[in-house]
Design a protein around this motif. Sequence first.
Motif, mmCIF file in Angstrom:
data_model
loop_
_atom_site.group_PDB
_atom_site.id
_atom_site.type_symbol
_atom_site.label_atom_id
_atom_site.label_comp_id
_atom_site.label_asym_id
_atom_site.label_seq_id
_atom_site.Cartn_x
_atom_site.Cartn_y
_atom_site.Cartn_z
ATOM 1 N N GLU A 19 41.567 39.804 33.023
ATOM 2 C CA GLU A 19 40.493 40.790 33.113
ATOM 3 C C GLU A 19 39.409 40.244 34.035
ATOM 4 N N LEU A 20 39.364 40.797 35.259
ATOM 5 C CA LEU A 20 38.412 40.339 36.262
ATOM 6 C C LEU A 20 37.322 41.375 36.475
ATOM 7 N N GLU A 21 36.174 40.894 36.902
ATOM 8 C CA GLU A 21 35.029 41.768 37.141
ATOM 9 C C GLU A 21 34.946 42.116 38.621
ATOM 10 N N GLY A 22 34.265 43.216 38.910
ATOM 11 C CA GLY A 22 34.026 43.575 40.304
ATOM 12 C C GLY A 22 34.963 44.661 40.797
ATOM 13 N N GLU A 23 34.455 45.451 41.750
ATOM 14 C CA GLU A 23 35.242 46.551 42.299
ATOM 15 C C GLU A 23 36.158 46.040 43.399
ATOM 16 N N VAL A 24 37.399 46.487 43.360
ATOM 17 C CA VAL A 24 38.380 46.137 44.390
ATOM 18 C C VAL A 24 38.758 47.413 45.131
ATOM 19 N N PHE A 25 38.766 47.334 46.471
ATOM 20 C CA PHE A 25 39.017 48.501 47.299
ATOM 21 C C PHE A 25 40.450 48.481 47.827
ATOM 22 N N GLU A 26 40.960 49.659 48.084
ATOM 23 C CA GLU A 26 42.267 49.769 48.712
ATOM 24 C C GLU A 26 42.176 49.233 50.137
ATOM 25 N N PRO A 27 43.174 48.490 50.599
ATOM 26 C CA PRO A 27 43.112 47.971 51.969
ATOM 27 C C PRO A 27 43.179 49.097 52.988
ATOM 28 N N ASP A 28 42.399 48.976 54.039
ATOM 29 C CA ASP A 28 42.423 49.967 55.111
ATOM 30 C C ASP A 28 43.608 49.679 56.028
ATOM 31 N N VAL A 160 31.733 36.577 42.645
ATOM 32 C CA VAL A 160 33.081 36.071 42.929
ATOM 33 C C VAL A 160 33.470 34.909 42.027
ATOM 34 N N GLU A 161 32.550 33.963 41.831
ATOM 35 C CA GLU A 161 32.904 32.706 41.147
ATOM 36 C C GLU A 161 33.387 32.886 39.708
ATOM 37 N N PRO A 162 32.814 33.818 38.904
ATOM 38 C CA PRO A 162 33.378 33.998 37.546
ATOM 39 C C PRO A 162 34.856 34.391 37.571
ATOM 40 N N ASN A 163 35.246 35.202 38.550
ATOM 41 C CA ASN A 163 36.653 35.585 38.668
ATOM 42 C C ASN A 163 37.517 34.402 39.087
ATOM 43 N N VAL A 164 36.977 33.587 39.998
ATOM 44 C CA VAL A 164 37.710 32.400 40.431
ATOM 45 C C VAL A 164 37.940 31.467 39.246
ATOM 46 N N HIS A 165 36.901 31.315 38.425
ATOM 47 C CA HIS A 165 37.026 30.451 37.245
ATOM 48 C C HIS A 165 38.097 30.987 36.295
ATOM 49 N N LYS A 166 38.111 32.305 36.083
ATOM 50 C CA LYS A 166 39.132 32.901 35.209
ATOM 51 C C LYS A 166 40.540 32.689 35.770
ATOM 52 N N ILE A 167 40.670 32.831 37.075
ATOM 53 C CA ILE A 167 41.983 32.639 37.712
ATOM 54 C C ILE A 167 42.439 31.200 37.554
ATOM 55 N N GLU A 168 41.514 30.253 37.753
ATOM 56 C CA GLU A 168 41.864 28.832 37.621
ATOM 57 C C GLU A 168 42.294 28.507 36.197
ATOM 58 N N GLU A 169 41.550 29.031 35.215
ATOM 59 C CA GLU A 169 41.914 28.789 33.813
ATOM 60 C C GLU A 169 43.255 29.418 33.482
#
Length: 319
Positions: A19-28, A160-169
């Motif tokens: 469960e990550l935070e932040g909006e992710v956009f469709e690639p153009d 960005v960093e909270p998501n990076v931390h979650k990914i690393e964990e």
Amino acid sequence: MEKVGENSFEDEIMESDIELEGEVFEPDNDPPQKMGDPSVEVSDENRDKAQLYKKEGLDALSEGKLIEAVECLTDGILLNPTSAILYATRAGVFMKMKKPNAAIRDADAALQINPDSAKGYKSRGMAKAMLGKWEDAAHDLHLAAKLDFDEEICSELKKVEPNVHKIEEHRKKYERLRKEREVKKADMERQRKQAEEVSAASAVVKDGEVITVHSSNELETKLKAASSLSRLVILYFTATWCGPCRLMGPVYKSLAEAHRNVVFLKVDIDELGIVAHRWNVSSVPTFSCVINGKEIDKVVGADKASLERKIAQHGSSKK
């Protein structure tokens, strides 16, 4: 998490979503924007004109005219394709247009021209964050902060960093599970091989029977099988012309039937004199007590009581 199956050592680790935070956009997926030719020699006149286009582009950007801003900056890039700042600035406009792939192309171009372009790293980092490439984004944003820190970079890193931390964990957790699974697979494979070896060895030694050995190789095979089963071996050296041997024959057979955890082998010294010599047999009957291929004790002569005592002494720990 691990699926449970009949062959659990082959199960796969099933990773859960993060469960990550932040909006992710469709690639153009628009066709790539126009890029300048870096091999062109830029005249002072074209450099000056490019600066004017840059100013017009920034003015259009301030008024929210994003398409016009891109057009002006593109004209500037075509006139001066050696300007990292023009590419980095256009990358920023593409970011506002929610076109992260276009922004990344421009940021890459800016960094190719100037590897120390803070704006290039910043734009690329923010574009990658828009695509959900959190670790790449953090890497670029940290580089941008080292080169030219600003509040926008700081704000973006906080997202960005909270998501990076979650990914690393998450990665650490599943790497640990994978390692545990590999250990489990290795243990089960060892157990399987051991079971196969025990089964094969048991077939070789024939519990409860006296096995007559007819060759040196056959003897080595029997001794090796007994060693793999951690069993005591009684190696009985006899001869057809030996009267005491004939008396001990039935006794030896009854001992084999009574002590099924002990391997009872029989060698005729006339048939295998080289084996008798190797085991230092000087008279028959001789009974060598062998563990792991080495003689640990012996009984010389038709001494039933001594033989039974040696079997009890050395065989009890090898059941």
